[in-house]
Structures are given as structure tokens and as C-alpha cells.
Design a protein around this motif. Sequence first.
Motif, PDB file in Angstrom:
ATOM      1  N   HIS A  17       0.710  -1.097  -0.092  1.00 35.23           N
ATOM      2  CA  HIS A  17      -0.085  -0.109  -0.511  1.00 35.23           C
ATOM      3  C   HIS A  17       0.842   1.298   0.528  1.00 35.23           C
ATOM      4  N   PHE A  37      -9.696  -0.688   1.456  1.00 27.47           N
ATOM      5  CA  PHE A  37      -8.959  -1.208  -0.236  1.00 27.47           C
ATOM      6  C   PHE A  37      -8.357  -2.540  -0.020  1.00 27.47           C
ATOM      7  N   ARG A  38      -7.739  -3.396   1.233  1.00 25.69           N
ATOM      8  CA  ARG A  38      -7.861  -4.177   1.376  1.00 25.69           C
ATOM      9  C   ARG A  38      -8.641  -5.389   1.193  1.00 25.69           C
ATOM     10  N   ILE A  41      -8.475  -5.710  -2.888  1.00 25.26           N
ATOM     11  CA  ILE A  41      -8.181  -6.466  -3.403  1.00 25.26           C
ATOM     12  C   ILE A  41      -8.031  -7.437  -3.943  1.00 25.26           C
ATOM     13  N   THR A  46      -2.580  -9.946  -7.296  1.00 26.37           N
ATOM     14  CA  THR A  46      -1.868  -8.580  -7.389  1.00 26.37           C
ATOM     15  C   THR A  46      -0.209 -10.233  -8.146  1.00 26.37           C
ATOM     16  N   GLY A  60      -2.142  -5.024  -9.847  1.00 26.46           N
ATOM     17  CA  GLY A  60      -2.630  -6.077  -9.743  1.00 26.46           C
ATOM     18  C   GLY A  60      -3.735  -6.187 -10.478  1.00 26.46           C
TER      19      GLY A  60
END
Length: 405
Positions: A17, A37-38, A41, A46, A60
Amino acid sequence: MDLTVRPIEESEFDTFHAKMARGFGGDPDPKDDPSFFREIIEFDRTVAAFDGDEMVGTGGAFSFDLTVPGGVLAMAGTTIISVQPTHRRRGVLRAMMKAHLEEVRRRGEPLAGLWASESSIYGRFGYGQATDLHQVKLDAGTIEFSGDAPAGAVRLVEPDEARASMKTVYERIRPTRPGMLSRSEAWWTGRMMYDPEHRRRGRYAKRFAVYTGPAGVEGYAVYRQKDKWDDFPEGEIRVSELMAATPDAHEALWRYLTRIDLFPRVEYWNLPVDDELPWRVVEARRVRRQVWDALWIRLVDIPRALQGRSYRAEGRLVLGVRDPFMPDNDGRYLLEAGPGGVTCARTSDDADLELDVSALGALYLGGRSISTLARAGWVRGDAVTLATAGALFAWDPQPWCPEIF
Ligand SMILES: CC(C)(COP(=O)(O)OP(=O)(O)OC[C@H]1O[C@@H](n2cnc3c(N)ncnc32)[C@H](O)[C@@H]1OP(=O)(O)O)[C@@H](O)C(=O)NCCC(=O)NCCS
């Protein structure tokens, strides 16, 4: 440089990040909640580049369904690409793009797509500019509508009610407009509804305006306001998203946005290029428009991608495709669109049309004139072939991607 590329572990999230933010010249905002975001994602998608133990590149993919002309196909949303300034122009991006596109192929997704920070970067990796957008600026006092006001009502609603209405409208429009993307619940939460104060840049909270007609909710606009006073009120309205499933919803929402006292400056960063707003007003020129490239498309599995969309005409075309970045895609493909459906397969026949895979990406969603691309040297074929290909690939409505990812 001792370069390796691999997906990250969950334990490497904070470094990833931070490196991504620094790759874009910033830092993760300490006020931001990284859990959003976690959540969006996809760790196994990624691609992180390492020089020895040091993470020097990030990338990603988001797994989207993309609306294509007459259908929906899986698309890898290429994203969060960055290389640390200490390691640029040494092939790190190239290595990450190889790993990324090989993973897309392994998953069986026929397409990849992205928004580019600079339009000079991704053509070499086989992406073509498939959609554009109009950034519009309105001086509300000059906007006069030519038709009658619709009978339904615009209401301002709270986020919870807005979210349900927005999803209904979005899902109604999504199948009809090439370029639109599926949205997960996490996406609605973390992207569309996320509205902490530090993200507002001096503006007020997001407002949610919903238009209800006789058949229920038909459209919405999400916007923020900013006060501005000189001698006179000069307040600004920034629209983040406007979706209208019916002509009435479109007219009512634009009337609403251009009639809010004290806020005469209205801007929308992403009007579809074929939007009817200029045709609704007495003076189309007052809808000031600037064009930007938007979604870039890369065909990864050429037969499945070409077979997975519809064509407005019937025809037979042999495409000679060059793909320098994924050379095993090089070759000739016979595309046949007829009353029984569409087929596309490799062929040994001579090519009618010669083009790079990036030009095919630009044409794919139906938003480009093939004769323009031919004049610019992107596509080669005789006049009859160009006319056939033009009729096959064209689509209405024009493609439009409502959001950057
Ligand atoms: C864009 C970026 C990722 C490139 O990374 P990089 O490791 O320097 O790229 P590479 O060395 O692998 O270069 C690959 C090719 O792209 C070209 N290239 C890379 N960045 C470019 C740029 N910004 N403009 C034009 N060409 C570029 C290189 O010249 C090279 O060309 P070649 O293959 O013809 O020799 C990096 O500059 C960066 O992090 N920029 C800031 C963040 C950003 O804009 N990210 C993209 C988000 S969409």
C-alpha cells in the motif's frame, strides 16, 4: 538488479500500500481506513516486483464483468501499477505486465482493461483506447432546456436509501451500455458510498438525488457542493456520477443540477460522448466539452473476445493480427457474423485486414471509426474490407466507462 515478480502475501499489504502510494508521488493517507482497499484488493491477483528483498513495483487486477456490444465478458481490470522512482526505465513494468497478462490468460479471461495515467504507456503492451469521455462545464445561468419538465420528482435521500436505488438503476443500465463494469458490494461500500471528510477537498458531503417516475426510481445523481462567493454567488457543483435509465430521468436530473440557487458552476468529469444533454438545451455550445481517453482494452484471447460480442451487420472477415507483447496471439482469425450467430477461429486464409492487437482493442467496444484508424495507418485493408469491418464493429450506444479503477 535482481528482479522477481510475484503476488504478495496478506502480511505484505502495508508495504504494498505504501509503495503504491509513493509510486504515485504520495503517501497513504493516515486518515483513510485501509480496510476498504484491503477488501477490494485481490491478493492472488497482485503482481509485486522485488529487487532482492526490496519491493520496487506494484500492480494487480480487479475481476470485473465488462459489458461488451450485445453481451458481457470477464475482464481483468489492470490497476495500481507503479514502479519506485529509483527503479524506472529498467524493465520493471514490462516484467510485471508479462506476469499480469499471463495470469489473465491462465484464468481464462478474454480481456484486460485499464485507465492510463499517461496515454504513452500501454499501447506497447497491446492495450488500445476503446472509450472516451467528455468532461463538461456548465454555467447554469446559460442553460435553458428546450422541452417540458418531466412529471416525476427529484428527491434528496440519505445514503442507505440512495445505495439501494442506485444499485437498481445501475443494474438496469449496465447491460445496455458497452464499457460498464460489474460492482461488488465491497465496491459499492468502499468506492461509491465512501465519503470521509478528508476526501472532500473543501467540499460538503456527497448528496444523493434520485428521480422517481411513474414506474419507480429511474435515475440518480451523486454530487458535492462547494461554496464560493465573490461579489455574487459562484458556488460549484461537482457531479461524481449521473445515471439515467429513462429520458425523463435524464432531463429531470440535469434540470435539478442546473437550478440550485447559489451554485451556478456545474461540472461533470465523465459525460458519455453520445450523451443527449447538448441536444436537450437551446444552446448546445453552452455545454462545454473536453475529450479525454478513458477505458483501454486489451484482447488476451482473441477468438473468445471476438465471438463474445455481437455485431450489427452480417459479414466475413479475416483479421491478420500482430501481437508483439504476446506473440503466440500472432496470426489470422476468421470472424463470421451471420443470422445463426458469431464464430471466430484461427485460419490459414489470407488476411483481409491487417492490424495490431492494440488497434483491435480500440475498435472492440464499437466506439471507433475504422476509416479514421485506417487513415492514421493503424489498420490496413482495401475499401470494401474497411466498409465491411466498419459495419461489423460499429455499435450504438457508444461505449462509456463510468468510473476509474
Ligand atoms: C509508468 C511506470 C509504471 C513505468 O515503469 P518502468 O519500470 O519505468 O517501465 P519499463 O522500464 O518497464 O518500461 C517499459 C516501456 O514503457 C516505456 N515507458 C515507461 N513509462 C513510460 C511513460 N511514462 N511514458 C512513456 N513511455 C514509458 C519505456 O520507455 C519502455 O519502452 P520500451 O519497451 O519501448 O523500451 C512508472 O514510470 C511509474 O510508476 N510512474 C508513476 C505511476 C504511474 O503513472 N503508473 C501508471 C498508472 S496507470
